[in-house]
Design an enzyme around this catalytic site. Structure first.
Site, PDB file in Angstrom:
ATOM      1  N   THR A  18     -18.054 -47.685 -41.617  1.00 35.96           N
ATOM      2  CA  THR A  18     -17.095 -47.558 -40.514  1.00 35.96           C
ATOM      3  C   THR A  18     -17.778 -48.131 -39.290  1.00 35.96           C
ATOM      4  OG1 THR A  18     -16.098 -45.537 -41.382  1.00 35.96           O
ATOM      5  CG2 THR A  18     -16.031 -45.787 -39.004  1.00 35.96           C
ATOM      6  N   GLY A  64      -9.397 -40.394 -43.799  1.00 41.67           N
ATOM      7  CA  GLY A  64     -10.676 -39.742 -43.562  1.00 41.67           C
ATOM      8  C   GLY A  64     -10.705 -39.188 -42.149  1.00 41.67           C
ATOM      9  N   ASP A  65     -11.897 -39.105 -41.588  1.00 43.43           N
ATOM     10  CA  ASP A  65     -12.038 -38.577 -40.229  1.00 43.43           C
ATOM     11  C   ASP A  65     -11.708 -39.609 -39.157  1.00 43.43           C
ATOM     12  OD1 ASP A  65     -14.304 -40.022 -41.154  1.00 43.43           O
ATOM     13  OD2 ASP A  65     -15.512 -39.226 -39.510  1.00 43.43           O
ATOM     14  N   THR A 114     -19.639 -41.471 -38.551  1.00 41.39           N
ATOM     15  CA  THR A 114     -19.423 -42.308 -39.733  1.00 41.39           C
ATOM     16  C   THR A 114     -19.999 -41.551 -40.934  1.00 41.39           C
ATOM     17  OG1 THR A 114     -21.532 -43.468 -39.455  1.00 41.39           O
ATOM     18  CG2 THR A 114     -19.609 -44.487 -38.444  1.00 41.39           C
ATOM     19  N   GLY A 130     -16.023 -38.656 -44.518  1.00 43.98           N
ATOM     20  CA  GLY A 130     -15.017 -38.158 -43.588  1.00 43.98           C
ATOM     21  C   GLY A 130     -14.533 -36.763 -43.901  1.00 43.98           C
TER      22      GLY A 130
HETATM   23  N1  ASP Z   1     -15.789 -41.838 -42.231  1.00 46.01           N
HETATM   24  C1  ASP Z   1     -15.110 -42.832 -43.011  1.00 46.01           C
HETATM   25  C2  ASP Z   1     -14.066 -42.180 -43.840  1.00 46.01           C
HETATM   26  O1  ASP Z   1     -14.304 -41.109 -44.363  1.00 46.01           O
HETATM   27  C3  ASP Z   1     -15.996 -43.589 -43.918  1.00 46.01           C
HETATM   28  C4  ASP Z   1     -17.389 -43.819 -43.414  1.00 46.01           C
HETATM   29  O2  ASP Z   1     -17.642 -43.804 -42.239  1.00 46.01           O
HETATM   30  O3  ASP Z   1     -18.290 -44.049 -44.196  1.00 46.01           O
HETATM   31  O4  ASP Z   1     -13.025 -42.767 -44.022  1.00 46.01           O
END
Ligand code: ASP
Length: 353
Positions: A204, A234-235, A255, A258
């Site tokens: 991300t 995700g987050d 990141t 999430g």
């Molecule tokens: N946080 C992101 C998600 O869960 C993915 C990541 O940052 O690795 O979609």
């Protein structure tokens, strides 16, 4: 749709001591550099951050964001992004957006041009079209090949949640139905060899910033977890999880896995801790610790009871101090301030060594 007032100090030259400070995830060094230059040149902070994030969204070699991001389990790229403006305390967000390669810019239009905070799926796409964004195929040939290889390796017996999922501590999160461990940020953009492990990217781009006048902003953009269920968010598009800011305090983002970040309201909690007096790094560490303490499912823990996934938090305070912390060692973050544009080490809870 009524236009919202411009946020922040658009058009004014930044003259305060120290000047703007931008922080970003490890893949965001180009973002912090451009965004700081733009703010110094008088751009609005959010415009500058979105311009920085666009560099990564447009880059086909970053497999975790925008164009070239790894697709969902049906081979469709779905993007998520959110953005927040400190001075107005307003946020905009899009989730599961297809065919538009710059979701952060669409999220900014949600913030500025609507009374809403969050648009998802078909509605988000319609809105983007109405705002003049170009529709295009986001699945690159490389990402398509990788998706085909993942599909070819699926085992029909696998379930959504496998008790025997192989997750190697500190090396990232292995999604369901794979049987293969994969490093976090697994060599995005590296050459694909037929024998190379299938990539399960959880990457991300996050950028937070403060202007020389003390106004803050925050933005996160992602293609999310590769091979996810269609519609999975995700987050990153969740305000308070993947990013958050408060003009009285500072800005933060995340990141990594999430699902873990959402369940501790990651970015919001960091800002709360900074408000209570913790430094940015201390605040990131405190939330990482809470997240780890609340991780109780066996499948998410290694043999020593430590989390079998990684998350990295980033924060900048209104006074320009900044920091970052991860669950596992080895993460770095980008910083651009009066001392230059550079990478710094993130603090961590557990050492891989
Ligand atoms: N946080 C992101 C998600 O869960 C993915 C990541 O940052 O690795 O979609």
């Amino acid at each position: 749709m009524a236009a919202q007032p411009e946020a922040g100090n658009a058009g004014k030259k930044v003259e305060a001591a120290g000047g703007p400070v931008l922080v970003a995830s490890g893949n965001g060094l180009r973002c912090t550099s451009l965004a700081r230059e733009m703010v110094l040149g008088g751009s609005n902070l959010l415009d500058a951050i979105v311009a920085g994030v666009k560099i990564v969204e447009d880059d086909p070699n970053d497999w975790s964001v925008g164009y070239g991001g790894l697709p969902n389990e049906e081979g469709v790229v779905e993007l998520d992004a959110s953005i927040m403006d400190g001075p107005l305390h307003r946020a905009g967000s899009v989730g599961a957006l297809r065919n538009i390669k710059n979701p952060a810019a669409v999220a900014l239009q949600v913030l500025r041009r609507t009374d809403h905070v969050m648009l998802v799926g078909e509605g988000a796409l319609k809105f983007a079209r109405a705002m003049g964004f170009k529709e295009e195929e986001l699945l690159t040939e490389e990402a398509r090949k990788e998706w085909l290889r993942w599909k070819a390796n699926l085992n029909k017996e696998d379930k959504w949640l496998d008790d025997d999922q192989v997750i190697r501590a500190g090396e990232g999160y292995t999604p369901r139905r794979t049987g293969e461990a994969s490093p976090h940020n697994a060599d995005p953009g590296g050459p694909i060899r037929p024998d190379s492990p299938i990539r399960h990217t959880t990457g991300t781009v996050h950028v937070s910033g403060v202007t020389g006048m003390g106004d803050v902003g925050s933005c996160t953009s992602t293609s999310g977890l590769s091979w996810k269920l269609p519609g999975r968010l995700g987050d990153s598009p969740i305000v308070g999880a993947g990013m958050y800011c408060d003009n009285a305090v500072g800005a933060a983002g995340a990141t990594g896995r999430g699902e873990a970040v959402i369940q501790v309201c990651g970015a919001f909690s960091i800002v709360q801790h900074m408000e209570a007096g913790l430094s940015p790094t201390e605040a990131c560490l405190a939330v990482a610790k809470r997240m780890v303490d609340r991780t109780r499912e066996k499948r998410l823990l290694d043999e020593k009871g430590r989390p079998a996934f990684n998350v990295t938090f980033y924060a900048v305070r209104k006074d320009g101090s900044h920091g970052s912390a991860s669950v596992w060692s080895g993460s770095r973050y980008a910083v651009s301030d009066g001392k230059g544009n550079r990478m710094e080490d993130s603090a961590f809870l557990f050492s891989k060594d």
